[in-house]
Design a protein around this motif. Sequence first.
Motif, PDB file in Angstrom:
ATOM      1  N   PRO A   1       1.030  -1.284  -0.151  1.00 22.31           N
ATOM      2  CA  PRO A   1       0.111   0.156   0.077  1.00 22.31           C
ATOM      3  C   PRO A   1       0.805   1.388  -0.133  1.00 22.31           C
ATOM      4  O   PRO A   1       0.565   2.311  -0.067  1.00 22.31           O
ATOM      5  CB  PRO A   1      -0.776   0.016   1.125  1.00 22.31           C
ATOM      6  N   ARG A   2       2.046   1.213   0.381  1.00 23.25           N
ATOM      7  CA  ARG A   2       3.007   2.476   0.423  1.00 23.25           C
ATOM      8  C   ARG A   2       3.231   2.918  -1.102  1.00 23.25           C
ATOM      9  O   ARG A   2       3.696   3.847  -1.266  1.00 23.25           O
ATOM     10  CB  ARG A   2       4.346   2.218   1.088  1.00 23.25           C
ATOM     11  N   ASP A   3       3.278   1.877  -2.032  1.00 25.56           N
ATOM     12  CA  ASP A   3       3.271   2.472  -3.490  1.00 25.56           C
ATOM     13  C   ASP A   3       2.235   2.828  -4.164  1.00 25.56           C
ATOM     14  O   ASP A   3       1.166   2.193  -4.156  1.00 25.56           O
ATOM     15  CB  ASP A   3       4.070   1.591  -4.291  1.00 25.56           C
ATOM     16  N   PRO A   4       1.974   4.400  -4.338  1.00 25.50           N
ATOM     17  CA  PRO A   4       0.650   4.797  -5.094  1.00 25.50           C
ATOM     18  C   PRO A   4       0.912   3.762  -6.608  1.00 25.50           C
ATOM     19  O   PRO A   4       1.617   3.294  -7.110  1.00 25.50           O
ATOM     20  CB  PRO A   4       0.835   6.190  -5.240  1.00 25.50           C
ATOM     21  N   ALA A   5      -0.473   4.005  -7.139  1.00 20.45           N
ATOM     22  CA  ALA A   5      -0.685   3.508  -8.366  1.00 20.45           C
ATOM     23  C   ALA A   5      -0.012   4.113  -9.868  1.00 20.45           C
ATOM     24  O   ALA A   5       0.455   3.219 -10.372  1.00 20.45           O
ATOM     25  CB  ALA A   5      -2.311   3.503  -8.786  1.00 20.45           C
ATOM     26  N   LEU A   6       0.220   5.525  -9.568  1.00 18.75           N
ATOM     27  CA  LEU A   6       1.006   6.107 -10.579  1.00 18.75           C
ATOM     28  C   LEU A   6       2.453   5.645 -10.528  1.00 18.75           C
ATOM     29  O   LEU A   6       3.212   5.223 -11.778  1.00 18.75           O
ATOM     30  CB  LEU A   6       1.080   7.516 -10.505  1.00 18.75           C
ATOM     31  N   LEU A   7       2.961   5.589  -9.485  1.00 14.98           N
ATOM     32  CA  LEU A   7       4.387   4.903  -9.265  1.00 14.98           C
ATOM     33  C   LEU A   7       4.332   3.589  -9.554  1.00 14.98           C
ATOM     34  O   LEU A   7       5.694   3.098 -10.505  1.00 14.98           O
ATOM     35  CB  LEU A   7       4.802   5.204  -7.842  1.00 14.98           C
ATOM     36  N   ARG A   8       3.775   2.466  -9.290  1.00 19.03           N
ATOM     37  CA  ARG A   8       3.724   1.168  -9.790  1.00 19.03           C
ATOM     38  C   ARG A   8       3.443   1.229 -11.458  1.00 19.03           C
ATOM     39  O   ARG A   8       4.242   0.456 -12.117  1.00 19.03           O
ATOM     40  CB  ARG A   8       2.542   0.388  -9.348  1.00 19.03           C
TER      41      ARG A   8
END
Length: 329
Positions: free
Chosen positions: A271-278
């Motif tokens: 959950p620490r990684d936002p969708a845009l970063l992934r």
Amino acid sequence: MPGRTVRCLLLVPCALLAAACGDAASPSSGTAGYANAPAGTGQAQGSAPKLAPGPAPLLGGAAAPPAADSAAASERSAATGATASGPGPSSLPADLGTAQGRVERTVSARYVVPHGGFLAAFGAVVNRATSLGGFVVDSTTTPDSAGRISSGAITVKVPAAHLSELIGGLPSTFTVSALNYGSQDHTAETVDLGARLAASIAHRTALERLRDRTGSIAEVASLEQQIAQVQLEVDQEQGALNAVNARVDMATASIGLAEKDARPAVAPPNPRDPALLRALRTGAENALQLVAGGVLVAVTVLPVVALAAAAWLVRRRLRRLPAVPPPAA
């Protein structure tokens, strides 16, 4: 007087007959007595022999087995029967054979247990190993999609002589999905370590005797340093020998357990990684793969292109050469 002579003449044949009967009976009794008497007991020839108590003969003339042998045979038969008719699957081998030399044994097995029975199966493996004189080395468990533990693995060590009892004595509800045995011979390594250890101990003993005989302080100090160095070698070789003996004496069993129709849980995204970063990370990985594929294609095609260009240049050069006139007639 004549009567006394007649009696003497009659006594002489009787005495000869008695002596003959005694000589005929003495070999059998003497042989039996000396055959059963232990050497060095000093038993007199004329005394009656004392036969050692032995097993009573059977009808066929064969001796009955001693009580100790019959008890051992009954124990072996009971053990064999318990292994063959125990709770373990009947298709598993009941005997792994007798190791010749110093052999390390291992087994890796995977079982499918009934649905909802993982914890009971896990406890059964632990109890079976500890009852045979073993212990648990490590274990891992994995939850399913519902968060309930449904699979895992356990590594145990048991005495090498009881490895077959461990595998053959597991509950009959276990379904074998994989079973692999292994062994490694440490006989040569054990002999080498034992010889090196004996040589080091002899060297240390010789140095200690030399130290006790000398009277010079400088020589005593030098010998003490040498003894300390040899003692270090003795400790290292003894430790290596103990480690090999421990691996041989205690067999290793790696047992995996999984419930029937168990579905492992899928690792949730961080959950620490936002969708845009992934998404950016995924695009960068795809672009890197495309670049790597393009480089591979270029490296493969480049030699062919170079050969084709060289052939075209040679052909063009040949066309520009002036034509040679034919020789005059």
